[in-house]
Design an enzyme around this catalytic site. Structure first.
Site, short mmCIF file in Angstrom:
data_model
loop_
_atom_site.label_atom_id
_atom_site.label_comp_id
_atom_site.label_asym_id
_atom_site.label_seq_id
_atom_site.Cartn_x
_atom_site.Cartn_y
_atom_site.Cartn_z
N SER A 122 0.85 -1.19 0.00
CA SER A 122 0.00 0.00 0.00
C SER A 122 0.89 1.25 0.00
CB SER A 122 -0.95 -0.05 1.20
OG SER A 122 -2.01 0.82 1.02
N ASP A 133 -8.83 -6.24 -4.66
CA ASP A 133 -8.50 -5.07 -3.83
C ASP A 133 -9.61 -4.03 -3.93
OD1 ASP A 133 -7.32 -2.76 -2.68
OD2 ASP A 133 -5.32 -3.45 -3.23
N HIS A 172 -7.01 -6.03 -0.29
CA HIS A 172 -5.92 -5.08 -0.17
C HIS A 172 -4.80 -5.63 0.71
CE1 HIS A 172 -3.97 -1.30 -0.60
NE2 HIS A 172 -3.97 -1.05 0.69
#
Ligand SMILES: *[C@@H]1O[C@H](CO)[C@@H](O)[C@H](O)[C@H]1NC(C)=O
Ligand SMILES: *[C@@H]1O[C@H](CO)[C@@H](O)[C@H](O)[C@H]1NC(C)=O
Ligand SMILES: *[C@@H]1O[C@H](CO)[C@@H](O)[C@H](O)[C@H]1NC(C)=O
Ligand SMILES: *[C@@H]1O[C@H](CO)[C@@H](O)[C@H](O)[C@H]1NC(C)=O
Ligand SMILES: *[C@@H]1O[C@H](CO)[C@@H](O)[C@H](O)[C@H]1NC(C)=O
Ligand SMILES: *[C@@H]1O[C@H](CO)[C@@H](O)[C@H](O)[C@H]1NC(C)=O
Ligand SMILES: *[C@@H]1O[C@H](CO)[C@@H](O)[C@H](O)[C@H]1NC(C)=O
Ligand SMILES: *[C@@H]1O[C@H](CO)[C@@H](O)[C@H](O)[C@H]1NC(C)=O
Length: 539
Positions: free
Chosen positions: A182, A395, A435
């Site tokens: 991320s 995601d 994610h």
């Protein structure tokens, strides 16, 4: 009496050159860096996270014997940033930096703990501020702090962290690694671009690399489904209905009906199958969608395109519905509006309903903190660096398409200069993963491969892939094998445990394939066994 750290190290045959004390660590540092603390933790001990680490409050348990260090470094515009170091007694000779998430300010102690269990000297920076993941207020009129978050804190912490590590062990570090997802993925790519000398190998998951587009898009995508009183609003209670229809249409399409959508890009999903039979005024409590709601669904699954047909940002994948947090609630996730208010400087009174493409243009112009990553990784390639990236196909926070976009643009930049991108940059899509980690309960995709942040989803004391501690199943070990042995990974085997918490029994394993290859069932053998699959080009 408690044994001292030195005698502990001596017991393990790995006595360090420096004592684990503030004065000793300080002696290794230049005058712009000050030790906050340095003390030994015994084997199986707990590191108590200092009060006030808002970003990462969880204390890691069951640590190997190590020296826990915290340092503060002077930076630009009268700011500082901090970093933490875990220096295990049983050192493997290598350095590992781990990344952060969202706008979180704080030292990522849990990911450091996982790294130290392999034996890495492991470092994390607080990125120069103290805040939760989705709070951007600290950035308001603070260009120095934003620059720290953008890239300065990571680089400065890597330089100082390496200096301490080498001095502490009295030995040169053999290899330097990075692992983050991320914002952490973005930090890894930024390092490859701007500070190619820092690392030999970089593992960068679901990178939020296009900060100047990702953050405004986070506000824009929410507006597709707002206000909640609009006839086109899709209430979150209907998301599972949409997910079920997507699975119905797109799971068989990839060649095997197994609850995993392996090729969302290849499925021509038809939302009209969800249309209500008669004109239902309020679809909230039903299991179908009205025509205006289907319009919203089309917007969600369509790339964001700006004036003059310019590409702004990829769409959320079909199959990501289980993680549609950006589309729930009565306002956008703070990660969107806080960027506009505090990074772009429009201030706390900015109303997200005033979003327009001018916001996008402003972000492109200002590039706060120089956080967005460019495509020229030639310097990292030239020095022999290796880069592994991955992105979950389900995601719901950072659209999956942004990583192939990055990879393809790096290719466009470097291939014409005679650089074979495969030599140093490989990228893996992970069907069914959300994610950075996890998979919806009804999907059960093999999502676990010891990527950044993944271990803490299995438990506080976990590291690597339990039961499969090798470079075939563990992305970090695959990175190490690539850098140190030249064995470039063609695939990484993902694992789904029956119960992720106990991780005693495996439900499924399957190869994650090097983009643009996809895993295809060979047609015989147990589909839950990785050997029944092969990586093939889809064309
Ligand atoms: C490690 O510590 C925990 C408590 O923190 C204890 O339950 C466990 O028995 C210890 N393990 C070993 C191997 O000492
Ligand atoms: C970080 O922020 C929290 C919450 O605002 C505060 O309680 C804490 O004291 C701060 N910590 C530091 C080190 O400034
Ligand atoms: C840094 O802080 C000092 C003391 O508060 C102040 O005198 C100085 O002007 C500041 N420098 C910058 C660049 O803001
Ligand atoms: C701290 O000082 C050292 C030695 O002068 C320098 O190399 C380093 O770049 C400085 N770090 C930062 C973050 O300014
Ligand atoms: C779109 O293209 C026209 C003609 O080239 C140009 O005048 C205009 O500024 C462009 N608009 C934007 C928003 O870039
Ligand atoms: C910003 O990033 C670009 C590459 O994207 C780099 O060339 C430039 O030096 C950076 N600027 C700063 C201030 O770090
Ligand atoms: C490199 O290869 C050798 C020989 O196959 C093996 O013993 C060693 O463990 C490998 N090292 C890494 C880091 O993969
Ligand atoms: C997994 O195992 C843990 C510990 O035994 C248990 O508490 C939990 O309910 C299990 N989870 C599932 C989904 O079965």
């Amino acid at each position: 009496m408690r044994p001292s750290f030195l005698s502990y190290g001596a017991l393990l045959g790995a006595a360090s050159a420096l004592e684990c004390s503030p004065a000793a660590i300080q002696s290794a540092l230049p005058s712009n860096a000050t030790v906050n603390f340095a003390y030994p933790i015994q084997a199986n001990g707990t590191f108590q996270v200092p009060a006030g680490d808002t970003g990462y409050p969880t204390s890691p348990l069951g640590l190997p014997a190590l020296c826990a260090v915290s340092v503060q470094v002077q930076s630009v515009c009268n700011t500082t940033f901090g970093f933490g170091l875990f220096l295990p007694s049983d050192w493997n000779g290598r350095f590992l930096a781990v990344g952060n998430g969202g706008f979180a300010g704080g030292i990522n102690w849990m990911d450091m703990a996982a790294g130290s269990r392999y034996g890495f000297a492991t470092m994390s920076t607080d990125t120069g501020h103290n805040s939760s993941l989705s709070d951007g207020k600290w950035a308001y009129n603070q260009p120095g702090k934003v620059e720290n978050w953008g890239h300065l804190a990571m680089h400065g912490s890597v330089v100082a962290g390496k200096t301490i590590s080498a001095a502490f062990y009295g030995k040169e570090i053999s290899y330097n690694y990075y692992s983050g997802c991320s914002t952490g993925g973005r930090q890894g790519l930024k390092e490859a671009e701007e500070y190619p000398e820092d690392f030999d190998g970089i593992l960068a998951g679901a990178p939020g690399w296009w900060t100047s587009h990702l953050q405004p898009w986070t506000a824009k995508v929410a507006l597709y489904n707002l206000p909640t009183t609009a006839d086109y609003h899709i209430p979150p209670t209907l998301f599972p209905t949409i997910a079920a229809e997507v699975l119905k249409q797109c799971d068989p399409q990839d060649g095997l009906k197994d609850t995993i959508i392996s090729d969302p890009q290849g499925c021509n999903f038809r939302p009209e199958e969800l249309l209500c039979a008669s004109n239902v005024a309020n679809a909230a409590a039903t299991s179908c969608l009205t025509s205006p709601q289907i319009d919203t669904l089309y917007k969600i699954y369509t790339d964001s395109i700006g004036d003059n047909q310019t590409f702004i940002f990829p769409h959320l994948n079909i199959g990501s519905e289980g993680q549609w947090v950006l589309l729930s609630g009565d306002k956008p996730n703070n990660l969107g509006p806080d960027y506009v208010r505090y990074f772009l400087g429009l201030g706390p009174d900015w109303d997200f309903y005033d979003y327009s493409e001018d916001i996008q243009r402003l972000a492109d112009k200002l590039q706060p903190g120089n956080a967005t990553v460019g495509f020229d990784l030639s310097a990292f390639h030239a020095k022999g660096g290796k880069l592994l990236s991955y992105h979950g196909q389900a995601d719901g926070l950072i659209p999956t398409g942004s990583t192939p976009y990055y990879y393809n643009h790096v290719t466009r930049t470097l291939q014409p200069r005679g650089i074979n991108v495969d030599e140093f940059f490989r990228f893996f899509l992970v069907p069914g993963m959300g994610h950075c980690a996890g998979t919806p309960a009804n999907v059960n995709a093999p999502w676990y491969f010891a990527g950044a942040n993944q271990a803490l989803n299995l438990g506080n004391t976990v590291y690597g892939v339990p039961g499969f501690r090798d470079e075939k199943h563990d992305a970090l070990l695959a990175m190490v094998a690539w850098v140190e042995n030249g064995t470039a990974p063609e695939q990484i085997i993902g694992t789904k445990y029956v119960n992720d918490t106990t991780h005693a029994e495996v439900m499924r394993q399957r190869p994650l394939c090097m983009y643009p290859k996809q895993a295809k069932y060979t047609g015989s053998g147990d589909a839950n066994d990785a050997s029944s699959w092969e990586c093939k080009l889809p064309y």
